[in-house]
Design an enzyme around this catalytic site. Structure first.
Site, PDB file in Angstrom:
ATOM      1  N   ARG A  92       0.830  -1.226   0.000  1.00 38.19           N
ATOM      2  CA  ARG A  92       0.000   0.000   0.000  1.00 38.19           C
ATOM      3  C   ARG A  92       0.861   1.272   0.000  1.00 38.19           C
ATOM      4  O   ARG A  92       0.515   2.277   0.628  1.00 38.19           O
ATOM      5  CB  ARG A  92      -0.950   0.048   1.209  1.00 38.19           C
ATOM      6  CG  ARG A  92      -1.956  -1.047   1.255  1.00 38.19           C
ATOM      7  CD  ARG A  92      -2.963  -0.964   0.088  1.00 38.19           C
ATOM      8  NE  ARG A  92      -3.902  -2.050   0.196  1.00 38.19           N
ATOM      9  CZ  ARG A  92      -3.646  -3.282  -0.286  1.00 38.19           C
ATOM     10  NH1 ARG A  92      -2.534  -3.547  -0.938  1.00 38.19           N
ATOM     11  NH2 ARG A  92      -4.536  -4.235  -0.137  1.00 38.19           N
ATOM     12  N   SER A 127     -11.414   0.097   3.306  1.00 35.65           N
ATOM     13  CA  SER A 127     -10.728  -0.025   4.601  1.00 35.65           C
ATOM     14  C   SER A 127     -10.367   1.367   5.096  1.00 35.65           C
ATOM     15  O   SER A 127      -9.620   2.077   4.428  1.00 35.65           O
ATOM     16  CB  SER A 127      -9.443  -0.831   4.451  1.00 35.65           C
ATOM     17  OG  SER A 127      -9.744  -2.076   3.897  1.00 35.65           O
ATOM     18  N   GLU A 162      -5.977   4.826   6.489  1.00 37.96           N
ATOM     19  CA  GLU A 162      -5.433   4.614   5.137  1.00 37.96           C
ATOM     20  C   GLU A 162      -6.037   5.685   4.219  1.00 37.96           C
ATOM     21  O   GLU A 162      -5.414   6.132   3.259  1.00 37.96           O
ATOM     22  CB  GLU A 162      -5.845   3.222   4.654  1.00 37.96           C
ATOM     23  CG  GLU A 162      -5.449   2.930   3.229  1.00 37.96           C
ATOM     24  CD  GLU A 162      -5.878   1.540   2.755  1.00 37.96           C
ATOM     25  OE1 GLU A 162      -5.547   0.544   3.425  1.00 37.96           O
ATOM     26  OE2 GLU A 162      -6.543   1.464   1.710  1.00 37.96           O
TER      27      GLU A 162
END
Ligand code: FAD
Length: 355
Positions: free
Chosen positions: A163, A232, A328
């Site tokens: 990520r 998320s 995130e």
């Protein structure tokens, strides 16, 4: 400020929160990007680059200048052993995956149904079901504000990690991704080892795998058009081995993912669920009933409401497990993107409700 000049961003973010900007720029040529590079707000860093807004929370109703690149087009070239696919940044990621599979070009099937634009895919190196963008990326075209030129970054230059990429690091806010090139080998082998896909036969076609991924995602994750969310919300925290062992003695079933450096990655969703926050509601926002890692907007929730809930969750997880989880999702204020910790004006929540 004349509010009639404000442009609405509500349908341009998957949380569907109200936000407005005085300036939304939609460059579709290098000349347009060169003009943008000279703008005061770009020089002073008071802007936000927006793709499809599915990893973005407009915390303040007032948004900064928005740059939403509009580079379209998909070009496929066949080589002896692979296909090369050049794609404009504003193309939709899932449409690209479907198009490739329809044309018999395999490899992206595990990444089906990830919302968002192609231009955002390298930024956080999107990934799902054991596959990530970096596995197929040959190069990324990047317009650099400082030199006002297009540069080409190889896969290695992009510094892809879990990520993460150079676009979140050294090249953060330094320019715009205009195009990506993917190499998809003809010698294809489906990846079905991931839990949920491992019941598929070894002979499953890419289309079968893609359809299985779509069904799995639809059963687990709320569809943003029906129940607005940004996937998320928190990153999975990584802790030391010692810290993990302490936690494991208290919570024997805690899921854990050992990292190459000896640290242990934990599941943020598990921590939130274990702390009793799954399904919790604050005003019109909440923690999703089936997937604790996803925060949702049930209707008229605002960016500030989501922020307040996220701060509450962060504090609660710290109090219960002594672990700090961080978002995130990118957090946008009137000045541009800001770190979560710098948002200090939020409503402290005293009580959450449950259905
Ligand atoms: C229901 C749901 C499920 C999701 N599942 C996954 C998943 O399985 N795996 C996963 O990895 N992600 C997942 N996500 C997150 C999201 O899909 C990705 O982060 C996606 O890449 C965001 O694309 P976007 O165009 O909407 O980006 P935006 O939210 O618009 O932007 C995201 C970031 O990219 C930057 N950016 C966007 N375009 C450019 C550009 N052209 N040049 C430079 N910077 C740019 C923005 O400034 C911002 O920092 C999910 C989201 C949702 C809502």
């Amino acid at each position: 400020m004349n509010s009639s000049l404000q442009q609405c961003l509500q349908i341009k973010n998957s949380f569907n929160v109200k936000a407005f900007s005085e300036k939304i720029l939609k460059p579709n040529s290098i000349e347009a990007l060169q003009e943008i590079a000279d703008m005061t707000e770009v020089i002073e860093q008071h802007f936000y680059i927006l793709g499809d807004g599915s990893n973005t929370l407009f915390v303040d109703e007032q948004a900064p200048t928005i740059i939403q690149p509009k580079f379209s087009g998909i070009e496929i070239t066949e080589h002896n052993d692979h296909y090369s696919v050049q794609v404009g940044a504003s193309e939709n990621w899932h449409d690209l995956v479907s198009l490739c599979i329809e044309q018999g070009i395999n490899g992206l099937e595990n990444l089906a149904l990830i919302p968002g634009s192609v231009g955002a895919a390298p930024v956080q190196n999107i990934g799902a079901y054991g596959v990530e963008f970096a596995n197929f990326c040959r190069e990324v075209n990047f317009f650099e504000f400082a030199s006002k030129k297009l540069i080409t970054l190889s896969n290695h230059d992009c510094q892809f990690a879990y990520r993460d990429s150079i676009f979140k690091g050294r090249l953060y806010n330094k320019g715009i991704i205009t195009q990506v090139t993917l190499d998809l080998p003809k010698g294809w082998q489906g990846k079905t080892s991931y839990h949920g896909l491992n019941t598929l036969p070894d002979t499953a076609s890419a289309k079968t795998i893609m359809n299985a991924v779509i069904s799995l995602r639809q059963s687990k994750l709320p569809e943003p058009k029906k129940l607005p969310n940004a996937g998320s919300f928190f990153k999975n925290p990584v802790v030391s081995k010692e810290m993990f062992e302490q936690l494991q003695s208290k919570y024997p079933s805690i899921p854990s993912y050992p990292q190459p450096n000896g640290e242990i990655k934990l599941a943020a969703g598990w921590l939130i669920e274990q702390a009793g926050l799954k399904g919790a509601i604050y005003k019109e926002v909440g923690v999703h009933k089936k997937q604790a890692l996803v925060l949702v907007n049930y209707g008229q929730g605002t960016g500030k409401d989501v922020l307040s809930l996220a701060k509450y969750i962060q504090q609660h997880i710290k109090a219960v497990f002594n672990i700090e989880i961080t978002p995130e999702v990118r957090m946008i204020s009137a000045q541009g993107e800001q770190p979560f910790a710098s948002f200090t004006h939020f409503t402290p929540i005293s009580e959450l409700t449950y259905d």
